[in-house]
Design an enzyme around this catalytic site. Sequence first.
Site, PDB file in Angstrom:
ATOM      1  N   TYR A  72      -3.920   3.627   7.674  1.00  0.00           N
ATOM      2  CA  TYR A  72      -5.232   2.967   7.704  1.00  0.00           C
ATOM      3  C   TYR A  72      -6.111   3.596   8.788  1.00  0.00           C
ATOM      4  O   TYR A  72      -6.056   4.808   8.987  1.00  0.00           O
ATOM      5  CB  TYR A  72      -5.076   1.448   7.893  1.00  0.00           C
ATOM      6  CG  TYR A  72      -4.209   0.792   6.849  1.00  0.00           C
ATOM      7  CD1 TYR A  72      -4.495   0.926   5.489  1.00  0.00           C
ATOM      8  CD2 TYR A  72      -3.098   0.037   7.207  1.00  0.00           C
ATOM      9  CE1 TYR A  72      -3.709   0.313   4.523  1.00  0.00           C
ATOM     10  CE2 TYR A  72      -2.305  -0.580   6.248  1.00  0.00           C
ATOM     11  CZ  TYR A  72      -2.616  -0.429   4.911  1.00  0.00           C
ATOM     12  OH  TYR A  72      -1.840  -1.030   3.972  1.00  0.00           O
ATOM     13  N   LYS A  92       0.397   3.290  -3.060  1.00  0.00           N
ATOM     14  CA  LYS A  92      -0.772   4.153  -3.242  1.00  0.00           C
ATOM     15  C   LYS A  92      -0.385   5.635  -3.243  1.00  0.00           C
ATOM     16  O   LYS A  92      -0.985   6.447  -3.961  1.00  0.00           O
ATOM     17  CB  LYS A  92      -1.799   3.885  -2.141  1.00  0.00           C
ATOM     18  CG  LYS A  92      -2.405   2.489  -2.184  1.00  0.00           C
ATOM     19  CD  LYS A  92      -3.255   2.203  -0.943  1.00  0.00           C
ATOM     20  CE  LYS A  92      -3.849   0.807  -1.011  1.00  0.00           C
ATOM     21  NZ  LYS A  92      -4.584   0.428   0.210  1.00  0.00           N
ATOM     22  N   VAL A 112       1.217  -3.686   3.913  1.00  0.00           N
ATOM     23  CA  VAL A 112       1.074  -4.932   4.666  1.00  0.00           C
ATOM     24  C   VAL A 112       2.286  -5.854   4.540  1.00  0.00           C
ATOM     25  O   VAL A 112       2.326  -6.904   5.187  1.00  0.00           O
ATOM     26  CB  VAL A 112      -0.216  -5.685   4.273  1.00  0.00           C
ATOM     27  CG1 VAL A 112      -1.449  -4.881   4.659  1.00  0.00           C
ATOM     28  CG2 VAL A 112      -0.222  -6.058   2.804  1.00  0.00           C
ATOM     29  N   SER A 136       0.794  -1.234   0.000  1.00  0.00           N
ATOM     30  CA  SER A 136       0.000   0.000   0.000  1.00  0.00           C
ATOM     31  C   SER A 136       0.825   1.281   0.000  1.00  0.00           C
ATOM     32  O   SER A 136       0.274   2.365  -0.210  1.00  0.00           O
ATOM     33  CB  SER A 136      -0.962   0.012   1.193  1.00  0.00           C
ATOM     34  OG  SER A 136      -2.033  -0.875   0.972  1.00  0.00           O
ATOM     35  N   TYR A 145      -2.417  -3.356 -10.883  1.00  0.00           N
ATOM     36  CA  TYR A 145      -2.489  -3.053  -9.456  1.00  0.00           C
ATOM     37  C   TYR A 145      -1.638  -4.025  -8.633  1.00  0.00           C
ATOM     38  O   TYR A 145      -0.919  -3.616  -7.706  1.00  0.00           O
ATOM     39  CB  TYR A 145      -3.943  -3.094  -8.988  1.00  0.00           C
ATOM     40  CG  TYR A 145      -4.123  -2.727  -7.540  1.00  0.00           C
ATOM     41  CD1 TYR A 145      -3.974  -1.410  -7.105  1.00  0.00           C
ATOM     42  CD2 TYR A 145      -4.450  -3.692  -6.583  1.00  0.00           C
ATOM     43  CE1 TYR A 145      -4.138  -1.066  -5.768  1.00  0.00           C
ATOM     44  CE2 TYR A 145      -4.613  -3.360  -5.252  1.00  0.00           C
ATOM     45  CZ  TYR A 145      -4.461  -2.049  -4.846  1.00  0.00           C
ATOM     46  OH  TYR A 145      -4.613  -1.711  -3.526  1.00  0.00           O
TER      47      TYR A 145
END
Length: 309
Positions: free
Chosen positions: A245, A68, A263, A65, A193
Amino acid sequence: MLCQYETELTHMINDVKKFTKDGKVADYIPALATANQNTLAVAVFDGTDTCFSAGQSREKFTLQSISKVLTLALAIMDHGEEYVFSKVGMEPTGDPFNSIIKLESHAPSKPLNPMINAGALAVSHLIKGANSEEKIERLLHFIRMLSGNQTISYNLAVAKSEFETADLNRSLAYFMKQHGIIEGDIEVLLDFYTKQCAIETDCHDLARIGYVLANGGKSTLNNEEIVPMSVARIVKTFMVTCGMYNASGEFAMKVGIPAKSGVSGGIVGSVPNGMGIGIYGPALDDKGNSIAGMKLLEAMSSKYQLSIF
């Protein structure tokens, strides 16, 4: 000074490493399940030729992540702020990063922010390229510029593992396609992705990426602008509000550093007009953040007064 700095970082790692036993590696992605739960490493880049580090800081791990943040920057550079945020919102959420709830309960059905999976899928859809290979090559080129490391690529085994277990992300993508947030072939989007998430770096790469974002988007090599300052500001804001998060609020209170976790156990930190930080600790807490990595950043923030608040 170098010895003192690295000695202090080593002491901090030794102090917080005990928390790794309270975490768990991300075994829901089979290729991540083999990580050593006890690993903890850090690198700090301050803009000079020196990168301070402690622990196994050259061990490779996938961005997950953390990517992102970088796809968001590239998407805004591709399309502009207004268009990107017509597809994804700017608000934090208390829901898990892979939740579908807010897509169902909000109108229009666009993701609340780019740091949750639905939002990242919507943003990844915007990256320019005729196919997933063109998109991943553009993203890799961007990350290589940010890190100064021209060898960065993605881990094919991790990408394959994630693609084969991406049913929840497929569900999010198909839901958004139904509501006009994204278009086109969902399998092509998932291919890009999962490769994006499987891009490999080490702590030193992350520290240099964090430094560029921290310092107005300028390269440490020649002071060239890689990311426009306005885009770097947007990205850092999301790192503060959504980067950890649904633990982002507590993290802002305790640490106060713009940061994004993944993660795999990676964390990138960007201290505005200061340093970049790269951390790797694959033992995760129940929110999906590196449990010892969070403690390490808290200790660093306290020791060096890094909080932006």
